[in-house]
Design a protein around this motif. Structure first.
Motif, PDB file in Angstrom:
ATOM      1  N   HIS A   1    -111.469  14.717  30.671  1.00 19.47           N
ATOM      2  CA  HIS A   1    -110.214  15.145  29.658  1.00 19.47           C
ATOM      3  C   HIS A   1    -109.273  14.025  29.668  1.00 19.47           C
ATOM      4  O   HIS A   1    -108.542  13.747  30.735  1.00 19.47           O
TER       5      HIS A   1
ATOM      6  N   SER B   1    -103.487  19.360  27.897  1.00 16.05           N
ATOM      7  CA  SER B   1    -104.496  20.474  27.621  1.00 16.05           C
ATOM      8  C   SER B   1    -104.107  21.824  28.000  1.00 16.05           C
ATOM      9  O   SER B   1    -103.277  22.203  28.697  1.00 16.05           O
ATOM     10  N   LEU B   2    -104.765  22.681  27.262  1.00 17.72           N
ATOM     11  CA  LEU B   2    -104.617  24.210  27.454  1.00 17.72           C
ATOM     12  C   LEU B   2    -105.539  24.742  27.980  1.00 17.72           C
ATOM     13  O   LEU B   2    -105.834  25.577  28.900  1.00 17.72           O
ATOM     14  N   VAL B   3    -106.737  24.518  26.987  1.00 19.18           N
ATOM     15  CA  VAL B   3    -108.115  25.331  27.450  1.00 19.18           C
ATOM     16  C   VAL B   3    -108.698  24.744  28.802  1.00 19.18           C
ATOM     17  O   VAL B   3    -108.949  25.473  29.475  1.00 19.18           O
ATOM     18  N   GLN B   4    -108.896  23.514  28.730  1.00 21.98           N
ATOM     19  CA  GLN B   4    -109.599  22.743  29.735  1.00 21.98           C
ATOM     20  C   GLN B   4    -108.827  23.028  31.094  1.00 21.98           C
ATOM     21  O   GLN B   4    -109.328  22.994  32.345  1.00 21.98           O
TER      22      GLN B   4
ATOM     23  N   PHE C   1    -114.781  19.115  23.327  1.00 20.21           N
ATOM     24  CA  PHE C   1    -115.751  18.393  22.345  1.00 20.21           C
ATOM     25  C   PHE C   1    -114.705  17.082  21.612  1.00 20.21           C
ATOM     26  O   PHE C   1    -113.896  17.797  20.952  1.00 20.21           O
TER      27      PHE C   1
ATOM     28  N   TRP D   1    -115.062  14.350  18.676  1.00 19.97           N
ATOM     29  CA  TRP D   1    -116.097  13.614  17.830  1.00 19.97           C
ATOM     30  C   TRP D   1    -117.530  13.982  18.226  1.00 19.97           C
ATOM     31  O   TRP D   1    -118.266  13.189  18.292  1.00 19.97           O
ATOM     32  N   TYR D   2    -117.600  15.452  18.100  1.00 21.41           N
ATOM     33  CA  TYR D   2    -118.928  15.886  18.342  1.00 21.41           C
ATOM     34  C   TYR D   2    -119.790  15.424  19.643  1.00 21.41           C
ATOM     35  O   TYR D   2    -121.167  15.398  19.650  1.00 21.41           O
TER      36      TYR D   2
ATOM     37  N   SER E   1    -115.360  22.834  25.167  1.00 21.79           N
ATOM     38  CA  SER E   1    -114.326  23.672  24.335  1.00 21.79           C
ATOM     39  C   SER E   1    -114.350  22.882  23.052  1.00 21.79           C
ATOM     40  O   SER E   1    -114.387  21.711  22.926  1.00 21.79           O
ATOM     41  N   THR E   2    -114.337  23.653  21.820  1.00 23.26           N
ATOM     42  CA  THR E   2    -114.007  22.959  20.700  1.00 23.26           C
ATOM     43  C   THR E   2    -112.946  23.645  19.865  1.00 23.26           C
ATOM     44  O   THR E   2    -112.696  24.886  19.869  1.00 23.26           O
ATOM     45  N   GLY E   3    -112.482  22.693  18.932  1.00 24.45           N
ATOM     46  CA  GLY E   3    -111.509  23.129  17.835  1.00 24.45           C
ATOM     47  C   GLY E   3    -111.988  24.107  17.046  1.00 24.45           C
ATOM     48  O   GLY E   3    -111.574  25.285  16.549  1.00 24.45           O
ATOM     49  N   GLY E   4    -113.384  23.923  16.450  1.00 26.30           N
ATOM     50  CA  GLY E   4    -114.006  24.747  15.534  1.00 26.30           C
ATOM     51  C   GLY E   4    -114.501  25.989  15.994  1.00 26.30           C
ATOM     52  O   GLY E   4    -114.620  26.041  17.209  1.00 26.30           O
TER      53      GLY E   4
ATOM     54  N   TYR F   1    -120.067  25.932  13.464  1.00 26.43           N
ATOM     55  CA  TYR F   1    -121.250  25.331  13.818  1.00 26.43           C
ATOM     56  C   TYR F   1    -122.521  26.036  13.745  1.00 26.43           C
ATOM     57  O   TYR F   1    -123.094  26.374  14.620  1.00 26.43           O
TER      58      TYR F   1
ATOM     59  N   THR G   1    -110.306  26.639  19.664  1.00 25.05           N
ATOM     60  CA  THR G   1    -109.280  26.332  20.506  1.00 25.05           C
ATOM     61  C   THR G   1    -107.916  26.162  19.819  1.00 25.05           C
ATOM     62  O   THR G   1    -106.988  26.441  20.200  1.00 25.05           O
TER      63      THR G   1
HETATM   64  C1  LIG Z   1    -109.854  12.974  19.651  1.00 27.12           C
HETATM   65  C2  LIG Z   1    -110.161  14.426  19.572  1.00 27.12           C
HETATM   66  C3  LIG Z   1    -111.636  14.565  18.829  1.00 27.12           C
HETATM   67  C4  LIG Z   1    -111.888  15.830  18.682  1.00 27.12           C
HETATM   68  N1  LIG Z   1    -113.293  16.228  17.866  1.00 27.12           N
HETATM   69  C5  LIG Z   1    -113.437  17.413  18.008  1.00 27.12           C
HETATM   70  C6  LIG Z   1    -114.904  17.626  17.320  1.00 27.12           C
HETATM   71  O1  LIG Z   1    -115.728  16.886  17.013  1.00 27.12           O
HETATM   72  N2  LIG Z   1    -115.134  18.928  16.907  1.00 27.12           N
HETATM   73  C7  LIG Z   1    -114.331  20.006  17.300  1.00 27.12           C
HETATM   74  O2  LIG Z   1    -114.704  21.103  17.083  1.00 27.12           O
HETATM   75  N3  LIG Z   1    -112.943  19.701  18.114  1.00 27.12           N
HETATM   76  C8  LIG Z   1    -112.707  18.582  18.098  1.00 27.12           C
HETATM   77  N4  LIG Z   1    -111.406  18.265  18.844  1.00 27.12           N
HETATM   78  C9  LIG Z   1    -110.432  19.618  19.306  1.00 27.12           C
HETATM   79  C10 LIG Z   1    -110.822  19.469  20.582  1.00 27.12           C
HETATM   80  O3  LIG Z   1    -112.221  19.921  21.017  1.00 27.12           O
HETATM   81  C11 LIG Z   1    -109.676  20.673  21.270  1.00 27.12           C
HETATM   82  O4  LIG Z   1    -108.523  20.342  20.871  1.00 27.12           O
HETATM   83  C12 LIG Z   1    -110.023  20.866  22.566  1.00 27.12           C
HETATM   84  O5  LIG Z   1    -111.246  21.469  22.961  1.00 27.12           O
HETATM   85  C13 LIG Z   1    -109.052  21.777  23.385  1.00 27.12           C
HETATM   86  O6  LIG Z   1    -109.179  21.949  24.540  1.00 27.12           O
HETATM   87  P1  LIG Z   1    -107.988  21.536  25.575  1.00 27.12           P
HETATM   88  O7  LIG Z   1    -106.724  22.419  25.426  1.00 27.12           O
HETATM   89  O8  LIG Z   1    -108.326  21.632  27.007  1.00 27.12           O
HETATM   90  O9  LIG Z   1    -107.516  20.056  25.111  1.00 27.12           O
HETATM   91  C14 LIG Z   1    -111.011  16.889  19.118  1.00 27.12           C
HETATM   92  C15 LIG Z   1    -109.845  16.909  19.479  1.00 27.12           C
HETATM   93  C16 LIG Z   1    -109.244  15.338  19.610  1.00 27.12           C
HETATM   94  C17 LIG Z   1    -108.063  15.088  20.351  1.00 27.12           C
END
Ligand SMILES: Cc1cc2nc3c(=O)[nH]c(=O)nc-3n(C[C@H](O)[C@H](O)[C@H](O)COP(=O)(O)O)c2cc1C
Length: 195
Positions: A10, A16-19, A67, A69-70, A107-110, A115, A152
């Motif tokens: 990371h 980070s929150l989730v990770q 995750f 950029w996928y 973890s994914t934002g989406g 997906y 997330t």
């Molecule tokens: C540079 C960058 C690229 C990202 N690309 C994606 C992505 O491709 N797909 C997605 O669903 N989320 C994407 N996100 C969102 C992150 O996956 C999400 O914020 C993260 O999993 C949350 O965990 P954290 O709280 O530990 O940071 C991206 C975030 C950043 C900063």
């Protein structure tokens, strides 16, 4: 008892929150070695022999990362590029990892709905993770379905805590050898083994 190695990546752990929560949980599970790559290699100077020895000493390798950029953050890609050497990890004489298991914990934002083939991101998480799946295959390892925390951006504290609890149960189950190969083959996400 399986020996589990988590390779954690990371780039912005302090944000980070989730990770961060998943990492805190994982570090308390006995039988799990937690290896924070950005903490260890802030200059991307991955020590190949050290990493290979770590791999040799474990049975299950979990790539844990947000995750981005996928795919995975760049230090994890650097780690793959440098550590999985020809003649060691793959190729005719490269059998060092044969019989081990690899998987991603992401973890994914989406959201999960995003997906899907008809969703915003058009492809499933499994499809996006195909390069990891095939990397494992090339290195004579089995590849498990991923553990995934979706959505997330909108996750409430309780959602994050629930995800941490699922991850803890999953890791404990993996260490204890609780899940059969058949059960693992039949799920899309390893999260389903917990529910
Ligand atoms: C540079 C960058 C690229 C990202 N690309 C994606 C992505 O491709 N797909 C997605 O669903 N989320 C994407 N996100 C969102 C992150 O996956 C999400 O914020 C993260 O999993 C949350 O965990 P954290 O709280 O530990 O940071 C991206 C975030 C950043 C900063």
């Amino acid at each position: 008892m399986a020996k589990v190695l988590i390779l954690f990546a990371h780039p912005r752990y302090e944000n980070s929150l989730v990770q961060q929560h998943l990492s805190t949980v994982a570090q308390k599970v006995s039988g799990v070695t937690f290896h924070d790559l950005y903490e260890f290699y802030p200059d991307f100077d991955v020590q190949i022999k050290y990493e290979q020895d770590l791999l040799i000493g474990h049975d299950i390798i979990i790539l844990q990362h947000p995750f981005y950029w996928y795919s995975c953050p760049p230090l994890l890609k650097q780690w793959i590029d440098l550590v999985l050497e020809h003649g060691w990890a793959y190729g005719r004489a490269g059998k060092a990892l044969a019989g081990k298991i690899m998987m991603n914990a992401v973890s994914t934002g989406g959201s999960q709905a995003a997906y899907q083939p008809d969703g915003f991101n058009r492809f499933t998480i499994g499809q996006f993770l195909a390069p990891f799946d095939q990397t494992a295959r090339l290195c004579n390892m089995a590849y498990y379905p991923p553990f995934v925390v979706h959505g997330t951006h909108r996750a409430a504290t309780r959602d994050i805590e629930n995800a941490g609890e699922s991850y803890r149960l999953l890791l404990e189950g993996i260490v204890a050898g609780k899940f059969s190969d058949e059960a693992i083959r039949n799920v899309t996400y390893l999260n389903e083994l917990i529910n």
